[in-house]
Each structure stands twice: as structure tokens, then as C-alpha cells.
Design a protein around this motif. Sequence first.
Motif, PDB file in Angstrom:
ATOM      1  N   LYS A  89     -63.124 -56.566 110.071  1.00 21.70           N
ATOM      2  CA  LYS A  89     -64.041 -56.381 109.844  1.00 21.70           C
ATOM      3  C   LYS A  89     -64.600 -57.257 110.475  1.00 21.70           C
ATOM      4  N   THR A  90     -66.564 -57.767 109.886  1.00 18.77           N
ATOM      5  CA  THR A  90     -66.687 -58.623 110.293  1.00 18.77           C
ATOM      6  C   THR A  90     -66.784 -59.046 108.940  1.00 18.77           C
ATOM      7  N   LYS A 139     -73.702 -66.638 109.860  1.00 15.64           N
ATOM      8  CA  LYS A 139     -72.289 -65.920 109.714  1.00 15.64           C
ATOM      9  C   LYS A 139     -71.777 -64.377 109.781  1.00 15.64           C
ATOM     10  N   GLN A 197     -64.991 -68.084 104.515  1.00 14.82           N
ATOM     11  CA  GLN A 197     -64.942 -66.941 104.417  1.00 14.82           C
ATOM     12  C   GLN A 197     -64.045 -66.702 103.192  1.00 14.82           C
ATOM     13  N   GLU A 244     -63.477 -65.748 112.761  1.00 15.75           N
ATOM     14  CA  GLU A 244     -64.224 -67.526 113.854  1.00 15.75           C
ATOM     15  C   GLU A 244     -64.935 -67.632 112.501  1.00 15.75           C
ATOM     16  N   THR A 289     -69.806 -59.125 106.524  1.00 17.43           N
ATOM     17  CA  THR A 289     -70.638 -58.733 106.558  1.00 17.43           C
ATOM     18  C   THR A 289     -69.771 -56.406 106.124  1.00 17.43           C
ATOM     19  N   GLU A 290     -69.156 -56.556 106.585  1.00 16.89           N
ATOM     20  CA  GLU A 290     -67.769 -55.059 106.839  1.00 16.89           C
ATOM     21  C   GLU A 290     -67.380 -55.732 105.997  1.00 16.89           C
ATOM     22  N   ASN A 291     -66.997 -56.687 105.541  1.00 16.15           N
ATOM     23  CA  ASN A 291     -65.748 -56.354 104.359  1.00 16.15           C
ATOM     24  C   ASN A 291     -66.731 -56.130 103.559  1.00 16.15           C
ATOM     25  N   ASP A 351     -72.670 -61.658 110.805  1.00 25.07           N
ATOM     26  CA  ASP A 351     -71.669 -60.940 111.738  1.00 25.07           C
ATOM     27  C   ASP A 351     -70.428 -61.734 112.563  1.00 25.07           C
ATOM     28  N   ALA A 352     -69.816 -62.891 112.119  1.00 26.77           N
ATOM     29  CA  ALA A 352     -68.718 -63.108 112.455  1.00 26.77           C
ATOM     30  C   ALA A 352     -67.317 -62.216 112.100  1.00 26.77           C
ATOM     31  N   TYR A 353     -66.634 -62.857 112.837  1.00 23.33           N
ATOM     32  CA  TYR A 353     -64.460 -61.903 111.821  1.00 23.33           C
ATOM     33  C   TYR A 353     -64.324 -63.152 111.473  1.00 23.33           C
TER      34      TYR A 353
END
Length: 226
Positions: A94-95, A130, A143, A137, A97-99, A132-134
Motif C-alpha cells: 500500500k502507498t 511522497k 516511513q 521507495e 496514503t493508503e497505509n 503516493d510512494a510505496y
Amino acid sequence: MIIFENISKVYPGNFPALENVNLKIHEGEFVSIVGHSGAGKSTLLKMLYAEEQPTSGDVYFSRKNISEFKARELPYHRRNIGTVFQDCKLLPKKTLTENVAFAMEVSEKKTSEIEEAVPQILDITGLGKKFDAYPNEVSGGEQQKAALARALVNRPKVLVADEPTGNLDPISTWDIVQLLLKINEFGTTVILATHDKPIVDKISKRVVVMDKGRVIRDEAHGRYCI
Ligand SMILES: Nc1ncnc2c1ncn2[C@@H]1O[C@H](COP(=O)(O)OP(=O)(O)OP(=O)(O)O)[C@@H](O)[C@H]1O
Ligand SMILES: [Mg+2]
């Protein structure tokens, strides 16, 4: 707001991890918990979100005895407490944002609420472009900022950060600590467990020193000194 009362903990087949710990943490405080490896810092924090139960003693959260919660009440209790760890445990597929959004989805928040809150919290963390990064990345510091955003997006009363800067260089570490201080200024109680002496000295807020399962010092504007 948080009271650890005569807490002892013995893991099966081991010497005591905690011995008669008494500690009060007030709403809005920023507390650093320091001590050698094995001193019992993580064990103490785990009692707060009921990942471990004390062998004896009681933990109170907002006047409620955590050990009296029924299993079905625990998820609601845990929503009061955001957590971040050294290994930030972001979902790799998940990116960022998705996380962060995922933490709200599992708390059954409405889509409209999620769409409003996620960009706001990511903005506070200064993750810039950042979003939309995974996870693989971005840097360790980035992180960790996403992990903090995830911990905060449901607006917990308390943030527990257990060695959140353990893998980071001093600049990223200071970035994260400034974020913790900012979160605290917004009113969230912050409990930070760390080995990082320079950081604790720089924070210059309450320091609780643990050694061999006991609290050996508790100072309002302490320094890391064992
Ligand atoms: N799940 C477990 N089972 C058995 N013993 C455990 C468990 N977790 C921790 N311990 C023991 O309890 C004691 C306290 O550990 P704890 O992880 O709370 O220390 P800590 O202060 O967080 O250390 P560190 O700074 O290395 O994270 C140690 O002796 C540890 O080996
Ligand atoms: Mg620990």
C-alpha cells in the motif's frame, strides 16, 4: 489519566521484567522512558494497550481499570492509544496514503471522513510529495513519519512511541522528535521509550529512568543519566 499501580510482571520461566512499578502520567504530558536494554520499558508500555497483562497490580486509563475490560471492549480501548515502533510495520503493497487510510478503514470510519483526515495528517508530518510512494521507495525517516501519521489519524488521546528512531540517523531522528513535540503541543499525551541520550537531553521534558524492572528516577526536566 494513566496510572500504573504496583505493577509487577514475570514472564513464564523468567526473572521479573517489572517489579512494583508506580507511575502516573497526566493528560497532555510528554514523558520519555529510558533505561538499559531489558529494563522493562516495552513491557510497561504493552500493559497500556493490553498486549500484556500485569502479573500483579493495576493499570488505569481515564479512571478505568484496564484488566477489567472485556475482550470485546479492548479494541475500543486501544483506539485511544496510537503506537509507533522501531520497525514501523507499514504494509508494503500500500502507498503511504493508503497505509494511513487503512487505519481509518479498519476503525470503520466514513469515506468522507477518511478523505478529509488523511491529507491533513500527512501534511502535518511534512511528507511533501511522497504521499503516493510505496514504503520501499522512501527513506526510513519518511516511513517513520507515515507510521506516525497512521498512529495519529484516528486522533488517539495518547501516542506511545517505542524506540521510534532506533534505525534513523541523527537528522531524521530530530525530525521525528520535533513531530512528536508538535503532536504533544496539539494536546496528545506522548510516551516515548528510547535509548537515545542526546535526544532525551534535548527534549528536556519529564524523564522516567528504569533499571531492572524498577523506576529508579522520575524528573520533570530530566536528563538521560543512569
Ligand atoms: N515475551 C516475552 N517473554 C519472555 N520474556 C520477555 C518477553 N518480553 C520481554 N521479556 C523479558 O522481560 C525483560 C524486559 O524486557 P523489555 O522488552 O520490556 O525491555 P526494554 O527495556 O524494552 O528493552 P529494550 O531497550 O531492549 O527494548 C527482559 O528481561 C526481557 O528478556
Ligand atoms: Mg523495548
